[in-house]
Write an enzyme that holds these catalytic residues in place. Structure first.
Site, PDB file in Angstrom:
ATOM      1  N   LYS A  77     -58.032 -94.697  -0.884  1.00 31.10           N
ATOM      2  CA  LYS A  77     -58.227 -94.003  -2.168  1.00 31.10           C
ATOM      3  C   LYS A  77     -58.725 -95.025  -3.176  1.00 31.10           C
ATOM      4  CE  LYS A  77     -57.660 -89.925  -4.093  1.00 31.10           C
ATOM      5  NZ  LYS A  77     -57.797 -88.578  -3.530  1.00 31.10           N
ATOM      6  N   ASP A  99     -62.616 -86.874  -6.524  1.00 29.88           N
ATOM      7  CA  ASP A  99     -61.238 -86.475  -6.853  1.00 29.88           C
ATOM      8  C   ASP A  99     -61.293 -86.114  -8.341  1.00 29.88           C
ATOM      9  OD1 ASP A  99     -58.272 -86.575  -5.715  1.00 29.88           O
ATOM     10  OD2 ASP A  99     -58.136 -87.456  -7.696  1.00 29.88           O
TER      11      ASP A  99
END
Ligand code: NDP
Length: 446
Positions: A126, A166
Site C-alpha cells: 500500500k 484508493d
C-alpha cells in the site's frame, strides 16, 4: 488472547509507536488466529507471526511540487511493500491529508490477507501521500503526481509492485502517474499500475468492481439466510468510487439506498439515491454531497452528521474510511434494526463496534473479504495487460462475481473448520493467513 499472541501484539505496539490503526489491524487478525495456531503449531515454530507483522520494505520519500501561483510545497510519500509470498506487491495509493506511515501499514497489512483470499497470485502492499487533491487544479494534481512517481518509479514494476487507486486517487491521478512512469522508463509497461483508462490498458468493470463486489458479497450473506436484497433499505456512507457503485449495484438488485456522505456530512434521500445524478455530481463536476442534495427534490442535507443515525434500514454498507462506525454508531444501527453490515471501506468499524454486531447478532463481513473485488479486478486487469487483450464488461464482471462467491464460501468454510460457523472475521483471517503462511514456509526464511 493466548500468551504468545499477546506478546507479539505488545511487541508490535512497542516497535511501531504512534501507529494506532496498524496496532488495531494487527490485533484483529492475531486475535482470530488462536484456533488456527492451535491446529497448526508449525506457524509458531516458523515464527510466521513475527515475520508477517514486519513489512518486507518501507519507503518514505520527499515529494516537492509547485502550485499554480509558483509556491513550493513539500509532501511526504510512502510505499510499504508488506508481503510478496503470493506474488508482486499489490495495493492502492491513498492521497489524503490524514495519511501517515501507520495508516499505510494498516492498509498494507490488511491487503496481504485480502489479496490471498482473491486467489489471484498477488502479494500485499500500500502507499500514498498526505497530499490533499481537494481544491487543487488538474495541473497541480499532475505536477504532484509526476513528482511522486519520479521517486516511486525506482521501486515498482509489473512483476515487482503494482499500485492502484484508493481514497483521493482515481482515473485522473492514475493517468498522470502512468505518464510519468512511462517517460522515465521509456517503456509502455501497462501492468505497472491498475485502474487505467479504457483506451490504454484499463479493464472494463474495474471502476465498478469494489462497490459491485461488496454488494455481491452482501447478497451471498443474505442468501445463507434465505433472503435477498429485493425490497431492502440500505445505508451507504461515502460518495466516492466505492460508494457510487455500491449504490448502483444494490439498487439493481432491488434495494433502496437512502444515504450517501462525505467528510462534511450526509444526505438522506427517502426516495432512493438517484445514481445518474450522483455520478454526474461526483465524477463529472467533482462536487460534494451538498451539491447532490441541492439538485435532488426531497433529499435532506444533514451537515456534520453521519448516516448511521438514519432509521428504517436493514443493511449498512460503510464505503468511506477507517473507524467511521464506533461503538455508539453500531448501537444505533442495532437499535434501528440493521441486520447486516458489509464493509466496502477498509476497517470502517472499530473493535468496539464489531463487538456490538456480535452481541446483536448482526451478520458482519470485514472489508478484507467484502471489498476484495477491487483488487481482484485489478489482477484481472493485469491478466489482460499481459495477454494484450481487453475483455468485455460482462466477462470481467462475470469473473468478479465468481471470485466474490468463492471468497464468501472460503470464509464460511474456514469459519466452520475452526469451530465458529458464520464468523466471517475469523473465516477471512484464517483462510488468508494460512495461504500466505504456507507460502512463506515453502519459500524459506527470507
Ligand atoms: P474516494 O476518494 O473515491 O472516496 C472516499 C469517500 O469517503 C469520499 O466521499 C470522502 O469524502 C469520504 N472520506 C474519506 N476520508 C474521510 C474521512 N476521514 N472522514 C469522512 N469521510 C471521508 O475513495 P474510495 O471510494 O476509493 O475509497 C473508500 C474506501 O474504500 C476506503 O476505505 C478505501 O481504502 C476502500 N477501498 C477502495 C478500493 C477501491 O478500489 N477504490 C478497494 C478496496 C477498498 P471527502 O470527499 O469529503 O473526503
Amino acid at each position: 488472547m493466548d500468551d504468545r499472541i499477546e506478546r507479539i501484539h505488545s511487541a508490535v505496539i512497542a516497535r511501531n509507536p504512534a501507529e494506532p490503526e496498524f496496532h488495531q489491524a494487527v490485533g484483529e487478525v492475531l486475535e482470530s488466529l488462536e484456533p488456527v495456531l492451535a491446529a497448526r503449531p508449525e506457524y509458531l515454530d516458523e515464527a510466521i507471526l513475527e515475520r508477517i507483522v514486519e513489512p518486507e520494505r518501507q519507503l518514505i520519500f520527499r515529494v516537492p511540487w509547485e502550485d499554480d501561483e509558483g509556491n513550493i510545497h513539500v509532501n511526504r510519500g510512502f510505499r510499504v511493500e508488506f508481503n510478496s509470498a503470493l506474488g508482486p506487491y499489490k495495493g492502492g495509493l491513498r492521497f489524503h491529508p490524514s495519511v501517515n506511515l501507520g495508516i499505510i501499514k494498516f492498509l498494507g497489512f490488511e491487503q496481504i490477507f485480502k489479496n490471498a483470499l482473491t486467489g489471484q497470485g498477488i502479494g500485499g502492499g500500500k502507499g500514498g501521500s498526505d497530499f490533499d487533491p481537494h481544491g487543487k487544479s488538474d495541473r497541480e494534481v499532475m505536477r504532484f503526481c509526476q513528482s511522486f512517481m519520479t521517486e516511486l518509479s525506482r521501486h515498482i514494476g509489473p512483476d515487482t509492485d503494482v499500485p492502484a487507486g484508493d481514497i483521493g486517487v482515481g482515473g485522473r491521478e492514475i493517468g498522470y502517474l502512468f505518464g510519468q512512469y512511462k517517460r522515465l522508463r521509456n517503456r509502455f509497461d501497462a501492468g505497472v499500475l491498475t485502474g487505467k483508462a479504457l483506451g490504454w490498458g484499463g479493464s472494463l468493470g474495474r471502476t465498478e468492481a469494489t462497490g459491485y463486489g461488496t454488494v455481491m458479497f452482501a447478497k451471498a450473506m443474505l442468501a445463507t439466510q434465505g433472503e435477498s436484497l429485493e425490497g431492502k433499505t440500505v445505508l451507504v456512507s461515502g460518495s466516492g468510487n466505492v460508494a457510487i457503485y455500491a449504490v448502483q449495484r444494490a439498487q439493481a438488485e432491488g434495494a433502496r439506498v437512502v444515504s450517501i456522505s462525505d467528510s462534511s456530512g450526509s444526505v438522506y434521500d427517502p426516495d432512493g439515491i438517484d445514481f445518474d445524478l450522483l455520478k454526474q455530481v461526483k465524477e463529472v463536476q467533482r462536487g460534494r454531497v451538498a451539491d447532490y442534495a441541492a439538485a435532488r427534490p426531497g433529499a435532506q442535507l444533514r451537515t456534520g452528521e453521519k448516516v448511521w443515525t438514519i432509521e428504517g434500514a436493514d443493511i449498512a454498507l460503510p464505503c468511506a474510511t477507517q473507524n467511521e462506525i464506533d461503538e455508539d454508531a453500531a448501537k444505533e444501527l442495532a437499535n434501528n434494526g440493521v441486520k447486516l453490515v458489509a464493509e466496502g471501506a477498509n476497517m470502517p468499524s472499530t473493535p468496539e463496534a464489531i463487538n456490538v454486531y456480535r452481541e446483536a447478532g448482526i451478520l458482519y463481513a470485514p472489508g478484507k473479504a467484502a471489498n476484495a473485488g477491487g483488487v481482484a479486478t485489478s489482477a484481472l486487469e493485469m491478466q489482460q495487460n499481459s495477454a494484450r487483450q481487453q475483455w468485455s464488461f460482462d466477462t470481467t464482471v462475470g469473473k468478479l462475481s465468481e471470485i466474490m462467491a468463492s471468497i464468501h464460501d472460503t470464509c464460511l468454510a474456514a469459519a466452520d473448520e475452526f469451530g465458529h460457523p458464520g464468523d466471517y472475521v475469523l473465516g477471512a483471517n484464517a483462510a488468508g493467513f494460512q495461504k500466505t503462511a504456507d507460502a512463506m514456509i515453502q519459500q524459506g526464511l527470507v
